[in-house]
Design a protein around this motif. Sequence first.
Motif, short mmCIF file in Angstrom:
data_model
loop_
_atom_site.label_atom_id
_atom_site.label_comp_id
_atom_site.label_asym_id
_atom_site.label_seq_id
_atom_site.Cartn_x
_atom_site.Cartn_y
_atom_site.Cartn_z
N PRO A 73 0.81 -1.23 0.00
CA PRO A 73 0.00 0.00 0.00
C PRO A 73 0.84 1.28 0.00
CG PRO A 73 -0.86 -1.58 1.58
CD PRO A 73 0.44 -2.15 1.08
N PHE A 74 2.05 1.22 0.55
CA PHE A 74 2.91 2.40 0.61
C PHE A 74 3.74 2.60 -0.66
CE2 PHE A 74 5.04 -1.13 2.75
CZ PHE A 74 6.22 -1.23 2.00
N ASP A 75 3.70 1.66 -1.58
CA ASP A 75 4.46 1.78 -2.83
C ASP A 75 3.80 2.78 -3.76
OD1 ASP A 75 6.56 -0.02 -2.38
OD2 ASP A 75 5.39 -1.72 -3.08
N ASP A 76 4.61 3.62 -4.39
CA ASP A 76 4.12 4.49 -5.45
C ASP A 76 4.28 3.74 -6.76
OD1 ASP A 76 3.52 6.69 -3.83
OD2 ASP A 76 5.61 7.34 -3.85
N SER A 77 3.19 3.21 -7.26
CA SER A 77 3.22 2.44 -8.50
C SER A 77 3.13 3.37 -9.70
CB SER A 77 2.04 1.46 -8.53
OG SER A 77 1.90 0.89 -9.80
N MET A 78 3.97 3.13 -10.69
CA MET A 78 3.93 3.90 -11.93
C MET A 78 2.52 3.85 -12.53
SD MET A 78 5.80 3.11 -15.55
CE MET A 78 5.09 1.48 -15.54
N ILE A 79 1.87 2.71 -12.46
CA ILE A 79 0.54 2.56 -13.02
C ILE A 79 -0.45 3.46 -12.28
CG2 ILE A 79 -1.31 0.92 -13.52
CD1 ILE A 79 1.37 0.62 -15.14
N ASP A 80 -0.36 3.52 -10.96
CA ASP A 80 -1.22 4.42 -10.19
C ASP A 80 -0.96 5.88 -10.56
OD1 ASP A 80 -2.64 2.53 -8.73
OD2 ASP A 80 -1.18 2.51 -7.11
N LEU A 81 0.30 6.24 -10.71
CA LEU A 81 0.64 7.62 -11.05
C LEU A 81 0.07 8.00 -12.42
CD1 LEU A 81 4.35 7.65 -9.83
CD2 LEU A 81 2.37 8.66 -8.68
N LEU A 82 0.18 7.10 -13.40
CA LEU A 82 -0.40 7.36 -14.71
C LEU A 82 -1.92 7.48 -14.64
CD1 LEU A 82 1.72 4.88 -16.86
CD2 LEU A 82 1.85 7.37 -16.92
N LYS A 83 -2.54 6.54 -13.93
CA LYS A 83 -4.00 6.54 -13.81
C LYS A 83 -4.49 7.82 -13.13
CE LYS A 83 -5.87 3.25 -11.36
NZ LYS A 83 -6.43 1.97 -10.88
N ASN A 84 -3.78 8.28 -12.11
CA ASN A 84 -4.17 9.50 -11.40
C ASN A 84 -4.04 10.74 -12.28
OD1 ASN A 84 -4.74 8.02 -9.11
ND2 ASN A 84 -2.76 8.41 -8.16
N LYS A 85 -3.25 10.66 -13.34
CA LYS A 85 -3.11 11.78 -14.29
C LYS A 85 -4.09 11.65 -15.46
CE LYS A 85 0.32 14.05 -12.46
NZ LYS A 85 0.19 15.43 -12.03
N GLY A 86 -5.00 10.68 -15.36
CA GLY A 86 -6.02 10.51 -16.39
C GLY A 86 -5.57 9.67 -17.57
N ILE A 87 -4.46 8.97 -17.44
CA ILE A 87 -3.96 8.11 -18.52
C ILE A 87 -4.52 6.71 -18.32
CG2 ILE A 87 -1.90 7.11 -19.58
CD1 ILE A 87 -0.44 9.70 -18.64
N TYR A 88 -5.18 6.22 -19.34
CA TYR A 88 -5.80 4.89 -19.28
C TYR A 88 -4.72 3.81 -19.34
CZ TYR A 88 -8.89 1.01 -20.22
OH TYR A 88 -9.56 -0.18 -20.14
N THR A 89 -4.79 2.86 -18.45
CA THR A 89 -3.82 1.76 -18.42
C THR A 89 -4.54 0.43 -18.58
OG1 THR A 89 -3.92 1.57 -16.01
CG2 THR A 89 -2.25 3.05 -16.92
N HIS A 90 -3.92 -0.49 -19.27
CA HIS A 90 -4.50 -1.81 -19.49
C HIS A 90 -3.38 -2.85 -19.42
CE1 HIS A 90 -7.20 -4.89 -21.00
NE2 HIS A 90 -6.23 -5.27 -21.81
N LEU A 91 -3.66 -3.96 -18.80
CA LEU A 91 -2.71 -5.06 -18.68
C LEU A 91 -3.28 -6.27 -19.40
CD1 LEU A 91 -0.24 -6.51 -17.30
CD2 LEU A 91 -1.81 -7.04 -15.44
N ALA A 92 -2.53 -6.82 -20.34
CA ALA A 92 -2.86 -8.10 -20.96
C ALA A 92 -1.72 -9.04 -20.59
CB ALA A 92 -2.97 -7.98 -22.46
N THR A 93 -2.03 -10.12 -19.91
CA THR A 93 -0.98 -10.98 -19.39
C THR A 93 -1.38 -12.45 -19.43
OG1 THR A 93 0.47 -11.37 -17.47
CG2 THR A 93 -1.81 -10.79 -17.00
N ASP A 94 -0.39 -13.29 -19.47
CA ASP A 94 -0.61 -14.72 -19.26
C ASP A 94 0.11 -15.14 -17.98
OD1 ASP A 94 2.05 -14.68 -19.96
OD2 ASP A 94 1.90 -16.28 -21.44
N HIS A 95 0.51 -14.15 -17.20
CA HIS A 95 1.29 -14.36 -15.98
C HIS A 95 0.34 -14.56 -14.80
CE1 HIS A 95 5.16 -14.23 -14.04
NE2 HIS A 95 4.67 -13.41 -13.12
#
Length: 116
Positions: A73-95
Motif C-alpha cells: 500500500p505504501f508503494d508508489d506504483s507507476m501505473i497508479d501515477l499514470l492513472k491518477n493523471k487521467g492516462i488509461y492503463t491496461h494489462l494483458a498478461t498470461d502471468h
Amino acid sequence: MRAVMVMFDSLNRRMLPNYGCDWVHAPQFEKLSERCVTFDNCYAGSLPCMPARRELHTGRYNFLHRSWGPIEPFDDSMIDLLKNKGIYTHLATDHMHYLEDGGATYHTRYNSWEIA
C-alpha cells in the motif's frame, strides 16, 4: 502519446530481429520496432518475475528489503501515477502470478486487465 511495454520472461533478445538476429522470422516484432524505441541497456536488480515487476512498477529495488510479494500500500506504483493523471492503463498478461495470493495487487492497479 501511447506507451506500450512488452515483457517476456523467457525470450532472449538475441532471438529478435530488432537486436540483430537475422535468422529468426518475427515480422510482428519487426513491425513493432519500426514504430518504437528499442532499449539496448536494461538491468534488473531483483529476479525472477514478480520481484522484477515490482521494481518496474515502483522504481525501487525489491530484494533490498523484502522477498516475493505484492506491491505494498505504501508503494508508489507507476501505473497508479499514470492513472491518477487521467492516462488509461491496461494489462494483458498470461502471468498467473498476478492473480495468486501474495501477488494480487499488481493487476488491480490498471484501469482494466485481461488474462491472455
